[in-house]
Design a protein around this motif. Structure first.
Motif, PDB file in Angstrom:
ATOM      1  N   LEU A  25      14.719   2.496  -1.811  1.00 41.38           N
ATOM      2  CA  LEU A  25      14.374   3.299  -0.627  1.00 41.38           C
ATOM      3  C   LEU A  25      14.726   2.559   0.666  1.00 41.38           C
ATOM      4  O   LEU A  25      14.695   1.329   0.719  1.00 41.38           O
ATOM      5  N   VAL A  26      15.053   3.325   1.694  1.00 39.66           N
ATOM      6  CA  VAL A  26      15.423   2.751   2.989  1.00 39.66           C
ATOM      7  C   VAL A  26      14.251   2.957   3.960  1.00 39.66           C
ATOM      8  O   VAL A  26      13.802   4.085   4.170  1.00 39.66           O
ATOM      9  N   GLU A  27      13.744   1.836   4.506  1.00 39.91           N
ATOM     10  CA  GLU A  27      12.629   1.851   5.470  1.00 39.91           C
ATOM     11  C   GLU A  27      11.337   2.453   4.913  1.00 39.91           C
ATOM     12  O   GLU A  27      10.481   2.903   5.661  1.00 39.91           O
ATOM     13  N   VAL A  28      11.224   2.520   3.600  1.00 37.81           N
ATOM     14  CA  VAL A  28       9.960   2.864   2.939  1.00 37.81           C
ATOM     15  C   VAL A  28       9.780   1.789   1.866  1.00 37.81           C
ATOM     16  O   VAL A  28      10.713   1.509   1.113  1.00 37.81           O
ATOM     17  N   TYR A  29       8.598   1.171   1.820  1.00 36.95           N
ATOM     18  CA  TYR A  29       8.382   0.045   0.905  1.00 36.95           C
ATOM     19  C   TYR A  29       7.186   0.355   0.015  1.00 36.95           C
ATOM     20  O   TYR A  29       6.256   1.037   0.434  1.00 36.95           O
ATOM     21  N   ALA A  30       7.220  -0.166  -1.198  1.00 40.09           N
ATOM     22  CA  ALA A  30       6.107   0.082  -2.115  1.00 40.09           C
ATOM     23  C   ALA A  30       5.728  -1.209  -2.820  1.00 40.09           C
ATOM     24  O   ALA A  30       6.554  -2.104  -2.988  1.00 40.09           O
ATOM     25  N   HIS A  31       4.481  -1.301  -3.211  1.00 41.37           N
ATOM     26  CA  HIS A  31       4.000  -2.462  -3.963  1.00 41.37           C
ATOM     27  C   HIS A  31       3.116  -1.960  -5.103  1.00 41.37           C
ATOM     28  O   HIS A  31       2.695  -0.806  -5.111  1.00 41.37           O
ATOM     29  N   VAL A  32       2.839  -2.856  -6.044  1.00 42.56           N
ATOM     30  CA  VAL A  32       2.071  -2.469  -7.230  1.00 42.56           C
ATOM     31  C   VAL A  32       0.579  -2.649  -6.991  1.00 42.56           C
ATOM     32  O   VAL A  32       0.132  -3.706  -6.540  1.00 42.56           O
ATOM     33  N   GLU A  33      -0.167  -1.599  -7.266  1.00 41.72           N
ATOM     34  CA  GLU A  33      -1.637  -1.636  -7.289  1.00 41.72           C
ATOM     35  C   GLU A  33      -2.056  -1.404  -8.742  1.00 41.72           C
ATOM     36  O   GLU A  33      -1.245  -0.936  -9.542  1.00 41.72           O
ATOM     37  N   PRO A  34      -3.319  -1.670  -9.095  1.00 40.35           N
ATOM     38  CA  PRO A  34      -3.735  -1.397 -10.486  1.00 40.35           C
ATOM     39  C   PRO A  34      -3.457   0.050 -10.911  1.00 40.35           C
ATOM     40  O   PRO A  34      -3.196   0.328 -12.080  1.00 40.35           O
ATOM     41  N   ILE A  90       2.820   3.065  -1.429  1.00 38.99           N
ATOM     42  CA  ILE A  90       3.624   2.846  -0.230  1.00 38.99           C
ATOM     43  C   ILE A  90       2.869   1.915   0.724  1.00 38.99           C
ATOM     44  O   ILE A  90       1.667   2.082   0.949  1.00 38.99           O
ATOM     45  N   GLY A  91       3.580   0.923   1.256  1.00 44.00           N
ATOM     46  CA  GLY A  91       2.966  -0.038   2.198  1.00 44.00           C
ATOM     47  C   GLY A  91       3.817  -0.163   3.453  1.00 44.00           C
ATOM     48  O   GLY A  91       4.745   0.610   3.670  1.00 44.00           O
ATOM     49  N   ASP A  92       3.501  -1.171   4.272  1.00 42.79           N
ATOM     50  CA  ASP A  92       4.149  -1.296   5.581  1.00 42.79           C
ATOM     51  C   ASP A  92       5.429  -2.111   5.567  1.00 42.79           C
ATOM     52  O   ASP A  92       6.281  -1.935   6.425  1.00 42.79           O
ATOM     53  N   THR A 105       9.550  13.763  -8.668  1.00 43.18           N
ATOM     54  CA  THR A 105       8.836  12.831  -9.560  1.00 43.18           C
ATOM     55  C   THR A 105       8.401  11.608  -8.752  1.00 43.18           C
ATOM     56  O   THR A 105       7.313  11.060  -8.961  1.00 43.18           O
ATOM     57  N   LEU A 106       9.237  11.203  -7.787  1.00 42.82           N
ATOM     58  CA  LEU A 106       8.868  10.075  -6.928  1.00 42.82           C
ATOM     59  C   LEU A 106       7.624  10.426  -6.103  1.00 42.82           C
ATOM     60  O   LEU A 106       6.684   9.630  -6.002  1.00 42.82           O
ATOM     61  N   ALA A 107       7.607  11.641  -5.535  1.00 43.70           N
ATOM     62  CA  ALA A 107       6.456  12.069  -4.725  1.00 43.70           C
ATOM     63  C   ALA A 107       5.190  12.217  -5.568  1.00 43.70           C
ATOM     64  O   ALA A 107       4.073  12.016  -5.085  1.00 43.70           O
ATOM     65  N   ALA A 108       5.355  12.556  -6.852  1.00 46.83           N
ATOM     66  CA  ALA A 108       4.198  12.690  -7.746  1.00 46.83           C
ATOM     67  C   ALA A 108       3.705  11.328  -8.238  1.00 46.83           C
ATOM     68  O   ALA A 108       2.564  11.200  -8.691  1.00 46.83           O
ATOM     69  N   SER A 109       4.576  10.292  -8.147  1.00 37.77           N
ATOM     70  CA  SER A 109       4.254   8.980  -8.729  1.00 37.77           C
ATOM     71  C   SER A 109       3.877   7.928  -7.692  1.00 37.77           C
ATOM     72  O   SER A 109       3.131   6.998  -7.993  1.00 37.77           O
ATOM     73  N   LEU A 110       4.414   8.016  -6.470  1.00 41.41           N
ATOM     74  CA  LEU A 110       4.107   7.020  -5.439  1.00 41.41           C
ATOM     75  C   LEU A 110       2.831   7.419  -4.707  1.00 41.41           C
ATOM     76  O   LEU A 110       2.676   8.571  -4.308  1.00 41.41           O
ATOM     77  N   GLY A 112      -4.443   6.359  -1.658  1.00 40.62           N
ATOM     78  CA  GLY A 112      -4.499   6.401  -3.119  1.00 40.62           C
ATOM     79  C   GLY A 112      -4.063   7.717  -3.725  1.00 40.62           C
ATOM     80  O   GLY A 112      -3.897   7.817  -4.940  1.00 40.62           O
ATOM     81  N   GLU A 113      -3.882   8.767  -2.890  1.00 41.39           N
ATOM     82  CA  GLU A 113      -3.392  10.051  -3.419  1.00 41.39           C
ATOM     83  C   GLU A 113      -1.866  10.031  -3.498  1.00 41.39           C
ATOM     84  O   GLU A 113      -1.202   9.315  -2.750  1.00 41.39           O
ATOM     85  N   ALA A 114      -1.313  10.846  -4.367  1.00 39.15           N
ATOM     86  CA  ALA A 114       0.146  10.930  -4.506  1.00 39.15           C
ATOM     87  C   ALA A 114       0.759  11.448  -3.207  1.00 39.15           C
ATOM     88  O   ALA A 114       0.177  12.297  -2.521  1.00 39.15           O
ATOM     89  N   ALA A 115       1.950  10.953  -2.891  1.00 42.85           N
ATOM     90  CA  ALA A 115       2.686  11.439  -1.720  1.00 42.85           C
ATOM     91  C   ALA A 115       2.872  12.956  -1.786  1.00 42.85           C
ATOM     92  O   ALA A 115       2.996  13.622  -0.752  1.00 42.85           O
ATOM     93  N   LEU A 116       2.838  13.501  -3.005  1.00 42.14           N
ATOM     94  CA  LEU A 116       2.972  14.939  -3.222  1.00 42.14           C
ATOM     95  C   LEU A 116       1.948  15.745  -2.421  1.00 42.14           C
ATOM     96  O   LEU A 116       2.186  16.906  -2.079  1.00 42.14           O
TER      97      LEU A 116
END
Length: 336
Positions: free
Chosen positions: A62-71, A76-78, A118-123, A128-132
């Protein structure tokens, strides 16, 4: 057929879906390029852990959107952190391996990214809610993904200038997004169904951005063939064992409109593999039932495993790809 679209991979072709077992990028690239001359692909190796999985790998693009792993999953993070760097590093390793073993390859070559829905349903968003759950977040994700995919395809073309790149968008959650069955974070409710026109528009944006043939893959039941065809997909990839009579008319229309079918006809996990021609007997039967011309069969169909091979043993993964090649050849040799 009313319109025959010539695909860059030719008749009687087989390919894989994406994932392979193990964690050795060179071994996976060697197997894929050695088994699939007409349509090799860039393997995914999720066994390596977060960032090598389907969602993490695409999050790293992704460009200018970043993600990290939570439990609970990817959030999506900063700013780009360790997880983003790891995802990009593994993708680089996979590209290095593919470049080594596909050097001089001319013709079609497939790479994958997770599709926008699928990305919007998974990120997850910060809450804590889906981007969807947020239409604005869905639009931003789709735009970021379109840019990221463009850059990824440019990198593949730079490394392998003879390749005609085909993009596969993995959309296993697409049907759940359309039917409103994606669960909320609490698990007690589901997110509202997204309007079909909005879903189609998001996919159309990605197809336009790719400037390459796009195949949409879903190994879930109820693949929306008509919607995918209208979004501009050149091909639709699905698990043949999940088809029902409900989808048959839409499949006939897709074929007549020149859409390729990537038919998942070989088990994706260890199973006894019998006669390759027998593995595609159901495809021939479907063709007859739909009244389609036998001559169009090998032109319109690419044979694949039913889904990714990450859960298979390495020996079975090799055998399954070889079996797909023989099954595809049998369709070309004997379409009746």
């Amino acid at each position: 057929m009313s319109e025959t679209k010539k695909h860059s991979w030719g008749a009687g072709t087989a390919t894989g879906v994406g994932s392979m077992p193990g964690g050795d990028a060179r071994e996976a690239a060697k197997t894929v390029t050695g088994s699939l001359e007409a349509l090799p692909y860039l393997p995914e190796l999720p066994a390596r852990g977060p960032g090598a999985d389907m969602i993490g790998r695409t999050a790293g693009m992704l460009v200018e959107v970043y993600a990290h792993v939570e439990p609970s999953g990817w959030r999506i993070g900063d700013r780009p952190g360790r997880d983003t760097r790891r995802a990009r590093s593994w993708l680089g390793e996979d590209l290095d391996a593919l470049e080594e073993f596909a050097q001089g390859h001319r013709g079609a070559l497939k790479v994958s990214a997770v599709g926008p829905w699928t990305l919007a349903a998974s990120l997850e968003l910060r809450n804590g809610e889906a981007a969807l759950s947020d239409p604005g977040a869905c639009r931003d994700l789709t735009a970021s993904l379109a840019e990221g995919v463009r850059a990824h395809l440019a990198e593949v073309r730079r490394r392998l200038p003879g390749a005609e790149v085909v993009l596969q968008l993995d959309e296993p959650s697409l049907t759940a997004v359309l039917t409103g069955t994606v669960r909320t974070a609490s698990g007690y409710r589901t997110h509202a169904a997204v309007d079909r026109g909005v879903v189609e528009g998001g996919l159309r944006d990605l197809v336009a951005a790719a400037e390459a043939p796009v195949v949409v893959h879903s190994c879930a039941p109820g693949v929306p063939f008509g919607l995918l065809r209208r979004s501009g997909a050149s091909g639709i990839s699905f698990d043949f064992s999940l088809l029902t009579e409900r989808e048959e008319e839409a499949i006939g229309e897709a074929v007549e409109g020149g859409t390729a079918l990537f038919v998942g006809a070989v088990p994706g996990i260890d199973a006894a593999l019998s006669d390759p021609a027998g593995s595609v007997g159901g495809v021939r039967t479907l063709w007859r039932r739909l009244g389609l011309s036998p001559g169009s069969l090998a032109e319109s169909v690419v044979i694949t495993p039913s889904c990714g091979l990450a859960g298979a043993s390495p020996a079975y993964a090799r055998a399954a790809l070889a079996h797909c090649v023989r099954a595809a050849r049998s369709l070309a040799d004997n379409p009746e």
